[in-house]
Design a protein around this motif. Structure first.
Motif, PDB file in Angstrom:
ATOM      1  N   UNK A  41       0.820  -1.213   0.000  1.00 56.69           N
ATOM      2  CA  UNK A  41       0.000   0.000   0.000  1.00 56.69           C
ATOM      3  C   UNK A  41       0.854   1.263   0.000  1.00 56.69           C
ATOM      4  N   UNK A  42       2.156   1.138   0.235  1.00 58.78           N
ATOM      5  CA  UNK A  42       3.030   2.299   0.247  1.00 58.78           C
ATOM      6  C   UNK A  42       3.119   2.922  -1.141  1.00 58.78           C
ATOM      7  N   UNK A  43       3.056   4.255  -1.228  1.00 58.50           N
ATOM      8  CA  UNK A  43       3.138   4.892  -2.549  1.00 58.50           C
ATOM      9  C   UNK A  43       4.536   4.770  -3.147  1.00 58.50           C
ATOM     10  N   UNK A  44       4.597   4.732  -4.463  1.00 54.44           N
ATOM     11  CA  UNK A  44       5.872   4.695  -5.178  1.00 54.44           C
ATOM     12  C   UNK A  44       6.323   6.139  -5.413  1.00 54.44           C
ATOM     13  N   UNK A  45       7.567   6.439  -5.040  1.00 55.33           N
ATOM     14  CA  UNK A  45       8.107   7.788  -5.179  1.00 55.33           C
ATOM     15  C   UNK A  45       9.299   7.748  -6.129  1.00 55.33           C
ATOM     16  N   UNK A  46       9.246   8.535  -7.179  1.00 57.46           N
ATOM     17  CA  UNK A  46      10.329   8.561  -8.162  1.00 57.46           C
ATOM     18  C   UNK A  46      11.573   9.227  -7.589  1.00 57.46           C
ATOM     19  N   UNK A 224       3.243  11.269  -4.339  1.00 58.32           N
ATOM     20  CA  UNK A 224       2.165  11.035  -3.364  1.00 58.32           C
ATOM     21  C   UNK A 224       1.612  12.356  -2.857  1.00 58.32           C
ATOM     22  N   UNK A 225       0.427  12.280  -2.288  1.00 55.27           N
ATOM     23  CA  UNK A 225      -0.194  13.438  -1.651  1.00 55.27           C
ATOM     24  C   UNK A 225       0.375  13.590  -0.242  1.00 55.27           C
ATOM     25  N   UNK A 226       0.726  14.835   0.112  1.00 56.26           N
ATOM     26  CA  UNK A 226       1.196  15.125   1.471  1.00 56.26           C
ATOM     27  C   UNK A 226       0.054  15.605   2.363  1.00 56.26           C
ATOM     28  N   UNK A 227      -0.832  16.407   1.770  1.00 58.50           N
ATOM     29  CA  UNK A 227      -1.926  16.979   2.547  1.00 58.50           C
ATOM     30  C   UNK A 227      -3.051  17.386   1.603  1.00 58.50           C
ATOM     31  N   UNK A 228      -4.282  17.293   2.083  1.00 60.49           N
ATOM     32  CA  UNK A 228      -5.446  17.699   1.288  1.00 60.49           C
ATOM     33  C   UNK A 228      -6.232  18.743   2.072  1.00 60.49           C
ATOM     34  N   UNK A 229      -6.573  19.850   1.398  1.00 60.91           N
ATOM     35  CA  UNK A 229      -7.387  20.892   2.015  1.00 60.91           C
ATOM     36  C   UNK A 229      -8.469  21.298   1.022  1.00 60.91           C
ATOM     37  N   UNK A 230      -9.659  20.718   1.189  1.00 57.87           N
ATOM     38  CA  UNK A 230     -10.743  20.985   0.257  1.00 57.87           C
ATOM     39  C   UNK A 230     -10.419  20.428  -1.119  1.00 57.87           C
ATOM     40  N   UNK A 235       1.385  18.000  -2.957  1.00 55.04           N
ATOM     41  CA  UNK A 235       2.057  16.758  -3.296  1.00 55.04           C
ATOM     42  C   UNK A 235       3.567  16.897  -3.225  1.00 55.04           C
ATOM     43  N   UNK A 236       4.205  15.772  -2.944  1.00 50.23           N
ATOM     44  CA  UNK A 236       5.659  15.729  -2.856  1.00 50.23           C
ATOM     45  C   UNK A 236       6.265  15.958  -4.235  1.00 50.23           C
ATOM     46  N   UNK A 237       7.362  16.698  -4.277  1.00 55.23           N
ATOM     47  CA  UNK A 237       8.123  17.059  -5.484  1.00 55.23           C
ATOM     48  C   UNK A 237       7.636  18.389  -6.058  1.00 55.23           C
ATOM     49  N   UNK A 238       8.627  19.085  -6.645  1.00 60.14           N
ATOM     50  CA  UNK A 238       8.345  20.373  -7.257  1.00 60.14           C
ATOM     51  C   UNK A 238       9.301  20.617  -8.402  1.00 60.14           C
ATOM     52  N   UNK A 239       9.866  21.824  -8.442  1.00 62.17           N
ATOM     53  CA  UNK A 239      10.773  22.156  -9.535  1.00 62.17           C
ATOM     54  C   UNK A 239      12.041  21.311  -9.502  1.00 62.17           C
ATOM     55  N   UNK A 240      12.357  20.722  -8.337  1.00 69.67           N
ATOM     56  CA  UNK A 240      13.538  19.855  -8.248  1.00 69.67           C
ATOM     57  C   UNK A 240      13.413  18.608  -9.125  1.00 69.67           C
ATOM     58  N   UNK A 241      12.174  18.237  -9.502  1.00 75.52           N
ATOM     59  CA  UNK A 241      11.958  17.099 -10.392  1.00 75.52           C
ATOM     60  C   UNK A 241      11.300  17.518 -11.710  1.00 75.52           C
ATOM     61  N   UNK A 276       9.947  24.427  -4.611  1.00 77.95           N
ATOM     62  CA  UNK A 276      11.173  23.670  -4.828  1.00 77.95           C
ATOM     63  C   UNK A 276      10.956  22.168  -4.650  1.00 77.95           C
ATOM     64  N   UNK A 277      10.295  21.766  -3.557  1.00 73.48           N
ATOM     65  CA  UNK A 277      10.110  20.349  -3.260  1.00 73.48           C
ATOM     66  C   UNK A 277       8.655  19.948  -3.078  1.00 73.48           C
ATOM     67  N   UNK A 278       7.761  20.926  -3.070  1.00 73.44           N
ATOM     68  CA  UNK A 278       6.331  20.661  -2.870  1.00 73.44           C
ATOM     69  C   UNK A 278       5.530  21.456  -3.892  1.00 73.44           C
ATOM     70  N   UNK A 279       4.499  20.824  -4.461  1.00 69.84           N
ATOM     71  CA  UNK A 279       3.621  21.491  -5.425  1.00 69.84           C
ATOM     72  C   UNK A 279       2.181  21.436  -4.929  1.00 69.84           C
ATOM     73  N   UNK A 280       1.364  22.349  -5.443  1.00 71.66           N
ATOM     74  CA  UNK A 280      -0.059  22.370  -5.125  1.00 71.66           C
ATOM     75  C   UNK A 280      -0.851  22.119  -6.403  1.00 71.66           C
ATOM     76  N   UNK A 281      -1.922  21.350  -6.279  1.00 68.24           N
ATOM     77  CA  UNK A 281      -2.754  21.051  -7.428  1.00 68.24           C
ATOM     78  C   UNK A 281      -4.226  21.141  -7.101  1.00 68.24           C
ATOM     79  N   UNK A 282      -5.027  21.451  -8.102  1.00 68.47           N
ATOM     80  CA  UNK A 282      -6.472  21.474  -7.931  1.00 68.47           C
ATOM     81  C   UNK A 282      -7.039  20.119  -8.298  1.00 68.47           C
TER      82      UNK A 282
END
Length: 409
Positions: A41-46, A224-230, A235-241, A276-282
């Motif tokens: 069940x663990x998410x796969x992280x690139x 993977x998702x780090x946190x959900x607000x509405x 999500x984990x990863x940002x411009x670094x990837x 840098x390391x975290x992104x936000x998505x709708x």
């Protein structure tokens, strides 16, 4: 009863020892099952992958030296901008024949008893043993080769034209197997300078190459998702990837049937802000409840949305083609469009007249689940494209300029 068992010359103790042993075994099996389920069940992280990139091969084609360096630079830049690679650059160039020799040699090195020579030759390219070992130590070896190059003066349209066809081969270094071969077709033109025509053709390579790389499953980002607000997910990863605004990620429900992977895409997230390391998505939609560690998988897109449409003004029907930039943009997106008023097409003897409307503008995307509304504003011009069967050149005549307000669903 308990005191009787402990009193019988150790026999009761042996019975209890057997019972405890069985309980311990059962508990161990249960823990293994729980651990296995937890791991599945663990998410796969690139993670970043090591790649080695050969210089551009061009044998048999007369490429200007400046063009050769420019294409090399664009290819290297694409891999660097994607962020998901650690790059080892190579100065050697492989021809198609040298590529086949290289793959065959990598496979031979996996055989027992193979003795590495001090120097390798692949076509006209030479590698030392140290350079070869560095290559096969990478995860993937990338070999770009120009397979067609044509640059000429177009007498009909009175301008220089250039067409370039490049293949990019991706080789898994560990096995020598070919992961993928991608073909890039690029073209450009210029009315005054041949090199500008070549430069325009080279400039169209990066967008194609970025998409082709991201379309290879081994290079797609899993996160993977780090946190959900509405309706916003962090999500984990940002411009670094190499994540950018407008990128799309599928929500993946991980399921297994009799040990076989039966994971399904059950939702969609569009990136709206990148750190840098975290992104936000709708979150556009999802059929499962999102939580920390929900698996996400990159969906590769070209970065340009192509739409065919009909614009009706009174009795006039205007079929149109629209290109909207999506990768690198979220809500406010630039677009360009061309329309042809069918009712105004005319001809006179050998002369044909084609009216064309060209628009450049911005749209603002409002997402409401699976439905999107995009009001837009654009400036445009209309011209007549005049062609004749008896004259070698075509002529464009400006008609008028204007503005347009609109929208689309």
């Amino acid at each position: 009863m308990s005191r009787q068992i402990w009193r019988y010359n150790g026999k009761g103790i042996r019975k209890r020892g057997k019972a405890m042993k069985k309980s311990a075994i059962a508990l161990g099996i249960l823990l293994i099952i729980v651990a296995a389920g937890s791991l599945s069940a663990q998410p796969v992280i690139s993670e970043k992958q090591d790649i080695a990139i050969f210089a551009l091969g061009y044998y048999g084609w007369n490429l200007p030296y400046q063009a050769l360096g420019a294409i090399d630079g664009e290819i290297q830049k694409v891999f660097a901008d994607l962020g998901r690679f650690t790059i080892l650059g190579m100065s050697q160039r492989l021809s198609p024949g040298g590529l086949e020799q290289f793959i065959a040699t990598v496979r031979q090195t996996k055989q027992s008893g193979f003795v590495l020579p001090e120097k390798f030759q692949f076509g006209e390219a030479f590698l030392t043993e140290q350079e070869f070992n560095r290559l096969v130590g990478a995860f993937v070896v990338v070999v770009p080769v120009v397979v067609e190059f044509n640059s000429w003066w177009d007498y009909k349209n009175l301008k220089f034209k250039t067409e370039i066809k490049t293949t990019i081969s991706f080789i898994e270094a560990a096995s020598g197997s070919l992961l993928a071969i991608k073909t890039l077709n690029s073209s450009g033109s210029d009315a005054n300078n041949e090199y500008q025509s070549i430069s325009a053709a080279i400039a169209s390579i990066p967008m194609q190459l970025q998409y082709e790389i991201r379309s290879i499953p081994q290079f797609q980002i899993s996160t993977r998702i780090l946190r959900v607000n509405g309706s916003t997910a962090r999500l984990q990863m940002g411009s670094n990837m190499g994540i950018m605004k407008g990128d799309e990620y599928a929500v993946v429900e991980k399921r297994f049937v009799e040990g076989f992977d039966d994971s399904r895409e059950v939702g969609l997230i569009v990136i709206k802000d990148v750190g840098r390391e975290v992104s936000s998505g709708q979150v556009l939609y999802t059929s499962i409840e999102l939580a920390k560690d929900t698996q996400l998988q990159e969906i590769p897109r070209l970065g340009l949305d192509l739409d065919l449409y009909l614009h009706i003004i009174g009795t006039q029907v205007l079929p149109g083609l629209r290109l909207t930039a999506s990768r690198g943009f979220y809500a406010l997106r630039p677009f360009a469009a061309a329309q042809i008023p069918l009712g105004l097409i005319s001809s006179f003897y050998t002369v044909s007249i084609f009216p064309v409307n060209v628009l450049v503008g911005l749209e603002y995307v409002l997402n409401a689940g699976r439905l999107s509304i995009a009001p837009s504003a654009a400036a445009g011009l209309s011209y007549y494209h005049v062609t004749s069967a008896t004259i070698n050149t075509d002529t464009d005549v400006l008609s008028h300029i204007g503005f347009q307000l609109g929208g689309r669903l």
